[in-house]
Design an enzyme around this catalytic site. Structure first.
Site, PDB file in Angstrom:
ATOM      1  N   SER A  49      23.974  40.015  45.149  1.00 21.96           N
ATOM      2  CA  SER A  49      22.614  39.912  45.683  1.00 21.96           C
ATOM      3  C   SER A  49      22.212  38.460  45.838  1.00 21.96           C
ATOM      4  O   SER A  49      22.956  37.562  45.495  1.00 21.96           O
ATOM      5  CB  SER A  49      21.639  40.628  44.767  1.00 21.96           C
ATOM      6  OG  SER A  49      21.740  40.163  43.448  1.00 21.96           O
ATOM      7  N   THR A  75      39.899  40.529  43.509  1.00 20.33           N
ATOM      8  CA  THR A  75      41.164  41.253  43.429  1.00 20.33           C
ATOM      9  C   THR A  75      42.353  40.303  43.296  1.00 20.33           C
ATOM     10  O   THR A  75      42.352  39.228  43.870  1.00 20.33           O
ATOM     11  CB  THR A  75      41.336  42.040  44.742  1.00 20.33           C
ATOM     12  OG1 THR A  75      40.388  43.073  44.740  1.00 20.33           O
ATOM     13  CG2 THR A  75      42.728  42.604  44.904  1.00 20.33           C
ATOM     14  N   ASN A 116      29.241  35.331  37.400  1.00 25.73           N
ATOM     15  CA  ASN A 116      29.279  36.782  37.539  1.00 25.73           C
ATOM     16  C   ASN A 116      27.926  37.466  37.444  1.00 25.73           C
ATOM     17  O   ASN A 116      27.843  38.690  37.529  1.00 25.73           O
ATOM     18  CB  ASN A 116      30.235  37.375  36.509  1.00 25.73           C
ATOM     19  CG  ASN A 116      31.670  37.046  36.863  1.00 25.73           C
ATOM     20  OD1 ASN A 116      32.137  37.406  37.931  1.00 25.73           O
ATOM     21  ND2 ASN A 116      32.352  36.325  35.995  1.00 25.73           N
ATOM     22  N   LYS A 156      46.508  35.378  45.149  1.00 26.76           N
ATOM     23  CA  LYS A 156      45.099  35.006  45.016  1.00 26.76           C
ATOM     24  C   LYS A 156      44.468  35.851  43.908  1.00 26.76           C
ATOM     25  O   LYS A 156      44.991  36.906  43.527  1.00 26.76           O
ATOM     26  CB  LYS A 156      44.355  35.166  46.332  1.00 26.76           C
ATOM     27  CG  LYS A 156      44.229  36.567  46.887  1.00 26.76           C
ATOM     28  CD  LYS A 156      43.161  37.426  46.292  1.00 26.76           C
ATOM     29  CE  LYS A 156      41.806  36.760  46.320  1.00 26.76           C
ATOM     30  NZ  LYS A 156      40.809  37.698  45.689  1.00 26.76           N
TER      31      LYS A 156
END
Lengths: 399, 399
Positions: free
Chosen positions: B399, B194, B394, B183
Site C-alpha cells: 500500500s 520470490t 516489510n 534473484k
C-alpha cells in the site's frame, strides 16, 4: 468478571487478585535481585482447610530448576504455598540451580512449618545467571513477614519484569470466589518474560476437577496467545483451592470461572505485550479439524511478513495466503477466502474489489481465513504486530 | 567457482551467468510491469542439441499460475525456453492468472516456433494483482528481439525485484560449463521477493541426472537458507542442459558443479537479504539424525528473540537454549552446549565463564549448538538477524 484496580501508586485496601478468595494470604518484598530496586519476591499461602492444587507447565524441553521442583510438588495434588521471585529465572544454572531452588523451599519450610513437598517455586528473569542466594534467602525471610489477606496486589506487582502494569482478575461464583494474578508480556521474551499465573479459590474442588478446569481454560486462553512463537523455560500456571467458602461448585461452574479468569489475564497479557501497536485476532475455519485450523492460525500468527504488514496497517492479503499455504492443514488452495475487519479482501484465492483500500489503521485487527473446505475445523488465535519497538526491546537486553 | 561482474551500469561483454555455456541465448526488455521503468522481462533459450531439464518448485500449497504451468512443462524432462517477468507474481489471480500465464507461453510459441509444452514461465512481484497483459505480451515480443549469447547479465538484472545486485555464477567443468542466475532476498518477502534460479549447462546430462544433481544441491544450499521461515508462492529453480560441449560428465562431476553454482547463488542471496546487518551460520549436532538437527537449526533460525539478540550483538545464549528446547529433536536438556564464533558460552546447559563478554560486533556470527546426545545428526543453516530495516521494508509494501 471484574478487574482489580492496577493503577500504580494507588494503595489497594480491599482484597484483590489472589487474596480475593477467603483463606489466602499473600505478600511481597524487595530481596534485591532486580537491579532496579523494585519488589522482586512474592509469596501466596493457602490457609486451608483444603490444600488442593493443579498446574500446567511449559512445554519447553529446557526447563528451569523451579519448574522441575514445582512439578514434583504438585504431583500429589497438594500445594500450600507458592514462592515467587522476579529478576532471575534460575534457568540453565545446572545442578547449582536445582540446589538454589531447593534452598528457597527449605528456608520457607523452616520459617513457616509448611513441609517442603507442599511448596512450589516460580522464577522469572534472566536465563543463565546464578541466583544471588544471600539476597534471595533474605527475601524469603522478609516476604513471610509481609503476608496479609490484602497482599494480593503487592504480590502481583512483585512478579512483574518488563510488564508495565500488574495483572489481576477476580471472578465471583455463587458464594465462592476465584482470584488470579499473572505476569508476562505475551511470551515474547523467554529470557526475562516468562508467563506466570497463579489462581486461588475458596471453592471446594478436587485436584482432578482443578486439573480439568485449568487444562481446558489454558487451551482456550494462554495457548491461543502466540506473540512470537517463543515459549519460556519457566512458564507456570498454578491453581490452589481451599474450600473455605464451604461450597463445591459443579465442574461446569468451576470450568466457567477458571476460563473467565484466564481469559481476563490473557487479555491483559496481550495488551501489555512488548512493542505492540496492533492487537490481531485470527480466526481460521474451513478445514478438517480444530487442530489443523490451529496449525494454520499459528503459522499465520508467527509469519513475520504478515506481522510487519499488520504493523504497517497494510491489507496485504497475499501474505496471508502465502503463510497459510505453508501450514500443516488440509485446504483447497484455489478456494481460500480472507477478510480483514469483516471486509472481504480475498475470495476463492483471488483479490476482492477494493481489497487494497481496506482501512487497518485502528489498534484492533480481526483476520478471518476460510481454507476452502467444508470440514468443521475452527480455531482462534491472538497475536500482535511486529514493530520497531519489538526489535528495540529485544535487541539490547542481557548485555 | 567464479563470480560474474555485477557492478550496476558497467557493460558486460563476455558471456556471463546463463549464457556462459555454449548454445544458450538470453535477453531482457522493459515491458512496463514495474512502476520503476526498469527492465522486467527476461528470456533464456536453449539452442540444443539436447533440451533436457529438471526443476524444483515451492513447497507452498498456494502456488502461482506460472508455477502450475512450469511444473507441467518440465514433467517430460524437456524445456527449450524459460520466460521471466518481474514486478508481478501472477499469484492468487484465479483462473485469469492461469489464462494469462498460458497467453505468455502462446505468444512466445507463436514468435519462436517452440512448442508451448517446452516453455516454462517464472513470475515474481506483488501477489494478487492481475498481470497487465497488453504490456506483458508486448514485453514477450520485445524480449525475443534481444536474445544474444551475451545476454545473461541483462536477464539477471531483469528478474530483480528488491534485490540490490544481480546474482550470477559460472562453474567450469572439464571442457564444459555451468552458468546460473538467481534473484530473491533470502525468501524474506514472498509477496515481492520470490526466489528464482536458472541454471544452464552445455554438458550432456539426462533429465534424471539433472534432477538428482538439482535436488541434492537445493537441499544443501537454498533449503539451508532460512531468513524468516517464509516460503514464496513462486519459488522455482530450473536447470537446462543441451550437451553442446559434447561432454557427458559423471554424476559426481555434475553434482559437484551444480552444488557449487547453487552455493554461490545462495551466498549472494543471503548477503543481499532485506534488512540484514548480520550473517548468521548455525550448526547443530548431538542428536539422533540429520533431520532432527535441521529441525532444531530451523527452530533457532526462525526465533525472533534469538534474531533480535544477533541484531544487538548480544551473546544471549539463554535464548538459544529456550529456542532449541521447543524443537522437534532428540536432546539431553541438561547437557546442551553453545558456542558463538568458536567461544563456548554454555556448557552442559549452564553458562560458561565470560559468556556475556563475547564480542559479536562483526557481520558474521557462527553459532554452534550441541544437543548433548551421541547421535550422528548434524545440520547447517544460514539465517540473518532481525533488524529495524527488516520491519521497515516489510511494513510498508503493497500500500
Amino acid at each position: 468478571m471484574s478487574l482489580s484496580p492496577t493503577t500504580p501508586g494507588v494503595p489497594v485496601t480491599k482484597p484483590t487478585g489472589v487474596t480475593a478468595p477467603k483463606g489466602f494470604v499473600a505478600g511481597a518484598t524487595t530481596a534485591g535481585i532486580k537491579p532496579s530496586g523494585k519488589s522482586d519476591m512474592a509469596l501466596v499461602v493457602n490457609q486451608g482447610p483444603h490444600f488442593n492444587a493443579a498446574a500446567v507447565f511449559t512445554r519447553n524441553r529446557v526447563v528451569a530448576s523451579p519448574v522441575k521442583l514445582s512439578k514434583a510438588a504438585v504431583a500429589d495434588g497438594q500445594v500450600r504455598a507458592v514462592l515467587y521471585n522476579s529478576g532471575n529465572a534460575n534457568a540453565c544454572n545446572g545442578k547449582q540451580g536445582d540446589k538454589d531452588a531447593q534452598a528457597m523451599v527449605d528456608e520457607l519450610a523452616a520459617l513457616t512449618g509448611i513441609v517442603g513437598q507442599d511448596i512450589a517455586v516460580c522464577s522469572t528473569g534472566l536465563i543463565g545467571e546464578p541466583l544471588p542466594m544471600n539476597k534471595t534467602l533474605g527475601g524469603v525471610r522478609g516476604v513471610v513477614g509481609q503476608l496479609s489477606s490484602e497482599g494480593g496486589h503487592a504480590a502481583a506487582e512483585a512478579i512483574m519484569t518488563t510488564d508495565t502494569v500488574a495483572k489481576e482478575a477476580v471472578v465471583h461464583g455463587g458464594g465462592w470466589t476465584l482470584g488470579a494474578m499473572g505476569k508476562g508480556v505475551g511470551m515474547m521474551a523467554p529470557s526475562l518474560a516468562t508467563m506466570l499465573v497463579c489462581l486461588t479459590t475458596d471453592a471446594a474442588a478436587t485436584p482432578a476437577a482443578l486439573q480439568q478446569a485449568l487444562h481446558s481454560a489454558c487451551d482456550a486462553t494462554f495457548n491461543t496467545l502466540d506473540i512470537d512463537g517463543s515459549t519460556s523455560t519457566n512458564d507456570t500456571v498454578i491453581i490452589l483451592a481451599n474450600g473455605a467458602s464451604g461450597i463445591e461448585p459443579s465442574q461446569e461452574e468451576l470450568d466457567d470461572a477458571v476460563l473467565k479468569a484466564c481469559a481476563d489475564i490473557a487479555d491483559q497479557l496481550q495488551a501489555d505485550a512488548e512493542g505492540v501497536t496492533k492487537r490481531v485476532k485470527i480466526t481460521v475455519e474451513g478445514t478438517t479439524d480444530d487442530a489443523q485450523a490451529l496449525a494454520a492460525a499459528r503459522t499465520l500468527g508467527r509469519d513475520n511478513l504478515f506481522k510487519c504488514a499488520m504493523f504497517g496497517s497494510d491489507p496485504n492479503w497475499g501474505r496471508v495466503l502465502a503463510a497459510v499455504g505453508m501450514a500443516d492443514a488440509d485446504m483447497d488452495p484455489e478456494n481460500i477466502s480472507v477478510a480483514f475487519n469483516n471486509q472481504p479482501v480475498c475470495i476463492n484465492s483471488t483479490g476482492a474489489p477494493g481489497a487494497r483500500e481496506v482501512d487497518l489503521s485502528g489498534i484492533d485487527i480481526d483476520v478471518h481465513v476460510h481454507l476452502g473446505l467444508n470440514g468443521p475445523g475452527r480455531a482462534f488465535l491472538r497475536t500482535t504486530d511486529l514493530s520497531h519497538q519489538y526489535v528495540e526491546i529485544n535487541s539490547a537486553y542481557s548485555s
